[in-house]
Design a protein around this motif. Structure first.
Motif, short mmCIF file in Angstrom:
data_model
loop_
_atom_site.label_atom_id
_atom_site.label_comp_id
_atom_site.label_asym_id
_atom_site.label_seq_id
_atom_site.Cartn_x
_atom_site.Cartn_y
_atom_site.Cartn_z
N THR A 106 6.62 -4.99 13.14
CA THR A 106 7.75 -4.07 13.17
C THR A 106 8.34 -4.04 14.58
O THR A 106 7.64 -4.30 15.56
N VAL A 107 9.62 -3.73 14.65
CA VAL A 107 10.30 -3.68 15.94
C VAL A 107 9.80 -2.49 16.74
O VAL A 107 9.70 -1.37 16.23
N THR A 108 9.43 -2.71 17.99
CA THR A 108 8.96 -1.63 18.85
C THR A 108 9.43 -1.89 20.27
O THR A 108 9.64 -3.04 20.67
N TYR A 109 9.60 -0.81 21.02
CA TYR A 109 10.07 -0.93 22.40
C TYR A 109 8.94 -0.75 23.40
O TYR A 109 9.13 -0.95 24.60
N ASP A 110 7.77 -0.37 22.93
CA ASP A 110 6.63 -0.18 23.82
C ASP A 110 5.37 -0.41 23.00
O ASP A 110 4.93 0.47 22.26
N THR A 111 4.77 -1.58 23.14
CA THR A 111 3.60 -1.93 22.34
C THR A 111 2.36 -1.16 22.75
O THR A 111 1.33 -1.24 22.06
N ASP A 112 2.41 -0.42 23.85
CA ASP A 112 1.30 0.44 24.22
C ASP A 112 1.42 1.82 23.58
O ASP A 112 0.49 2.62 23.65
N ARG A 113 2.56 2.09 22.97
CA ARG A 113 2.78 3.39 22.33
C ARG A 113 2.86 3.29 20.81
O ARG A 113 2.45 4.21 20.11
N ARG A 114 3.41 2.18 20.30
CA ARG A 114 3.56 2.07 18.84
C ARG A 114 3.66 0.61 18.42
O ARG A 114 4.42 -0.16 19.00
N VAL A 115 2.87 0.25 17.41
CA VAL A 115 2.94 -1.09 16.83
C VAL A 115 2.74 -0.97 15.32
O VAL A 115 2.13 -0.01 14.84
N GLY A 116 3.24 -1.95 14.60
CA GLY A 116 3.07 -1.94 13.15
C GLY A 116 3.22 -3.35 12.59
O GLY A 116 3.68 -4.26 13.29
N CYS A 117 2.84 -3.52 11.34
CA CYS A 117 2.94 -4.83 10.70
C CYS A 117 3.08 -4.63 9.19
O CYS A 117 2.54 -3.67 8.61
N ARG A 118 3.84 -5.55 8.55
CA ARG A 118 4.06 -5.51 7.11
C ARG A 118 3.66 -6.84 6.48
O ARG A 118 3.88 -7.90 7.06
N TRP A 119 3.11 -6.73 5.28
CA TRP A 119 2.75 -7.92 4.50
C TRP A 119 3.28 -7.73 3.08
O TRP A 119 3.38 -6.60 2.59
N LYS A 120 3.59 -8.83 2.42
CA LYS A 120 4.05 -8.76 1.03
C LYS A 120 3.62 -10.02 0.28
O LYS A 120 3.71 -11.13 0.81
N SER A 121 3.14 -9.82 -0.94
CA SER A 121 2.75 -10.94 -1.78
C SER A 121 3.41 -10.79 -3.15
O SER A 121 3.67 -9.67 -3.60
N GLU A 122 3.67 -11.91 -3.80
CA GLU A 122 4.30 -11.91 -5.12
C GLU A 122 3.35 -12.53 -6.14
O GLU A 122 2.79 -13.61 -5.91
#
Length: 289
Positions: free
Chosen positions: A84-100
Motif C-alpha cells: 500500500t502507498v505510504t509516506y513513512d514506512t516507519d509509521r505505517r505499512v500495508g500489503c494486499r493479496w488476491k487470488s481467483e
C-alpha cells in the motif's frame, strides 16, 4: 581613566563570576526543590516490519486458494502481494493479496501502524491504547460479545472503551495523517457494497453465537474480531473477517475476505475466522522475535 592593578582586576572578576553562578553552578532562576518533569517512555517499536514479507508462504498458500494452480511466474506475483502507498514506512505499512478460484476469490489485507505520541507526558503505549480503543468502539461490537477463552500466558488487557470513544475517533488521526487509509478499510464494507446486518451464520446458514464479533484473549496486548457480510448483488454475498490487535505501540489489522462468483457458494464464517486468527498469532510471533 582610573588604573586598576592586574591582581585587583582578577579578584573582581572572580567575585563577579561567583556571584552570577551561585553555589554548585545552579542557574540563578532555578527554584529549590523544583523537579524536572520526565518525558514518558517511548514505545517498544521504533520501526516496522515489511508487511509484504511478513506473512509466511505456507500461510499465503492456505489463505489464497487457486493461486497454487497458476504458472510459476503468476504465483510469484500473487504471493508477492502489493504494498500500500505510504509516506513513512516507519509509521505505517500495508500489503494486499488476491487470488481467483473457479467459484470465488479471496483477498487478504495486512496493515501495521506504529503509534507515536507527540505529548511528552503521554507514552507511545498509552497513545496506542487510545487509538486501539477507538478502533474497537468504531467496530460496534455487541455489548454482550463473548470473549474468547483465555489461553496460557495471555497478556490480554481488558479494554473497555468509554462511551465517548466513538466521538473521539473523529480526531484520532491527529498523530498520523495516513490513518484514514486503514480506517476506511475497517469500515465493515467490501468491494461488493454496503454491509448488511451483522449476520454470523456459517456456510450451513445456521447462526453460531461463538462466531459473533468479539474481543479475543491471548493475542497481543488487546485484540478483537469483527465479521461482516456484504451483499454484492441479488444472488451472491461476500464476507469479510477483521482481526485487530495491539502489541505495545503497534496496531495490526488483518482483513480476510471471500467474494463468491456463483450464488451456490456461501462464505463460511468459521473457516475465515480460524484462518484470520491463525495468521494473527503468527504475526504476534513475528513482532516478538
Amino acid at each position: 581613566m582610573a588604573y586598576v592593578p592586574g591582581t585587583a582586576l582578577l579578584a573582581a572578576l572572580v567575585v563577579g563570576c561567583s556571584a552570577s553562578t551561585g553555589t554548585g553552578g545552579s542557574a540563578p532562576d532555578s527554584k529549590p526543590g523544583e523537579a524536572t518533569a520526565a518525558a514518558a517512555a517511548p514505545g517498544k517499536y521504533r520501526t516496522l516490519l515489511d508487511a509484504c514479507r511478513t506473512v509466511p508462504s505456507s500461510s499465503l498458500k492456505d489463505l489464497l486458494p487457486g493461486a497454487a494452480d497458476l504458472p510459476e511466474d503468476q504465483q510469484k506475483k500473487v504471493y508477492g502481494g502489493t504494498a500500500t502507498v505510504t509516506y513513512d514506512t516507519d509509521r505505517r505499512v500495508g500489503c494486499r493479496w488476491k487470488s481467483e478460484a473457479s467459484d470465488s476469490s479471496r483477498t487478504l489485507f495486512v496493515d501495521f501502524e506504529r503509534v507515536v505520541s507527540y505529548d511528552p507526558s503521554v507514552s507511545d503505549d498509552d497513545r496506542a491504547r487510545e487509538v486501539y480503543a477507538q478502533k474497537e468502539a468504531a467496530a460496534g461490537l455487541p455489548a454482550d460479545a463473548n470473549t474468547d477463552a483465555a489461553t496460557p500466558g495471555s497478556t490480554k488487557e481488558q479494554t473497555s472503551p468509554s462511551s465517548d470513544s466513538a466521538s473521539a475517533s473523529e480526531d484520532k488521526n491527529a498523530d498520523d495523517p495516513e490513518s484514514n487509509n486503514a480506517d476506511s478499510n475497517n469500515s465493515g464494507t467490501t468491494d461488493g457494497g454496503t454491509a448488511d446486518s451483522a449476520d454470523t451464520s456459517g456456510s450451513s446458514g445456521s447462526s453460531d453465537q461463538s462466531l459473533a464479533p468479539r474481543t479475543l484473549d491471548g493475542l497481543g496486548d488487546s485484540a478483537f474480531l469483527d465479521d461482516l457480510p456484504t451483499r454484492a448483488g441479488s444472488t451472491t454475498q461476500n464476507r469479510t473477517v477483521s482481526v485487530v490487535f495491539r502489541t505495545s505501540n503497534v496496531i495490526v489489522t488483518i482483513q480476510y475476505a471471500q467474494h463468491p462468483t456463483v450464488s451456490t457458494v456461501v462464505p463460511d464464517s468459521k473457516e475465515l475466522q480460524e484462518k484470520a486468527q491463525s495468521l494473527a498469532r503468527k504475526l504476534v510471533e513475528k513482532f516478538s522475535e
